[in-house]
Design an enzyme around this catalytic site. Structure first.
Site, PDB file in Angstrom:
ATOM      1  CB  SER A 226       3.959  -8.278  -3.781  1.00  0.00           C
ATOM      2  OG  SER A 226       4.329  -8.642  -5.093  1.00  0.00           O
TER       3      SER A 226
ATOM      4  CE  LYS B 118       4.710  -4.885  -1.877  1.00  0.00           C
ATOM      5  NZ  LYS B 118       3.548  -4.321  -1.156  1.00  0.00           N
TER       6      LYS B 118
ATOM      7  CE1 TYR C  56       6.242  -3.640  -5.182  1.00  0.00           C
ATOM      8  CE2 TYR C  56       6.598  -5.973  -5.643  1.00  0.00           C
ATOM      9  CZ  TYR C  56       5.739  -4.910  -5.415  1.00  0.00           C
ATOM     10  OH  TYR C  56       4.388  -5.129  -5.420  1.00  0.00           O
TER      11      TYR C  56
END
Length: 252
Positions: free
Chosen positions: A146, A163, A159
């Protein structure tokens, strides 16, 4: 660098969004066997039937829980049984962050995100790389990261941590494979604001990401951007990491 045509591939997280677009690109590029793996089996089956009919490839579907190593192992083994080997594997399963600050996010939220976004690719590496090596014909592994892999974003602590971990996982794997079997490449993808069910306000179509992933497999691109989002922010962050070396204090 490998030729996609005639190869066998697995795409995890292919019920929709980026994963489905990558599966479509691989099928259209001429893979002979393609296994679509997703927790939403009915959607994966519908996608498999459609791609089989439109491209002539042998496309099949299987259910997977990326948080469970044995489930991902079963996917890898199913691909080898179905197609006689494995050359290309893509880990694209994901869950949306909830927007809480790093200290407010519950441990359950940390666990939920890390199990899918980081443990999922880890399970993929452990399951797919040995099969690609055993096939003995070269190959490529793709982890969909991402923009949060290269740029800290507020409100997505679990998150972002996951990532960033995906980036480190891919870099370490690439170094290991370069020493052992350089015919197997590794790519980490950094999509920006992509229009998917997880992000309906995105401005870039998943097909654009897929085109870059296909090119990355064919030309062995290590890092894969798909758009021009956050260019200055990413550059500033990476330059700050480099320039910080000049600030090291040494004993006088």
């Amino acid at each position: 660098m490998i030729e996609v045509k005639g190869r066998a591939a697995v795409v995890v997280g292919s019920a929709g969004g980026i994963g489905l677009a990558i599966a479509e690109a691989l099928a259209e590029a001429g893979v002979r066997g393609l296994l679509l793996a997703d927790l939403q089996l009915e959607l994966a089956q519908a996608n498999a039937e459609r791609l089989s009919q439109s491209t002539g490839a042998d496309v099949r579907a299987i259910k997977v829980d990326v948080t469970d190593q044995s489930s991902v192992e079963a996917v890898a083994e199913a691909a080898v049984r179905a197609f006689g080997g494995l050359h290309i594997a893509v880990s694209s399963a994901g869950v949306a962050p909830n927007g809480q600050t790093t200290w407010e996010a519950s441990l359950d939220e940390w666990d939920r995100v890390l199990r899918v976004q980081l443990w999922g690719p880890i399970h993929g590496v452990r399951a797919f790389i040995p099969r690609i090596i055993s096939t003995g014909e070269g190959g490529h592994l793709v982890n969909v990261g991402s923009m949060a892999s290269v740029l800290p974003l507020a409100g997505v602590g679990p998150y972002g941590a996951a990532k960033h971990g995906v980036l480190a996982l891919g870099d370490t794997l690439a170094a290991e494979l370069a020493a052992l079997t350089p015919s197997i490449g590794v790519s980490t993808v950094f999509p920006g604001m992509i229009r998917t069910p997880m992000n309906p306000i995105g401005t870039v179509e998943p097909s654009t990401v897929a085109a870059n992933v296909l090119d990355a497999i064919q030309r062995d691109r290590r890092y894969v951007y798909s758009d021009d989002h956050y260019v200055n922010e990413v550059r500033s962050r990476l330059l700050a990491l480099i320039n910080a070396r000049d600030e090291v204090l040494t004993p006088s």
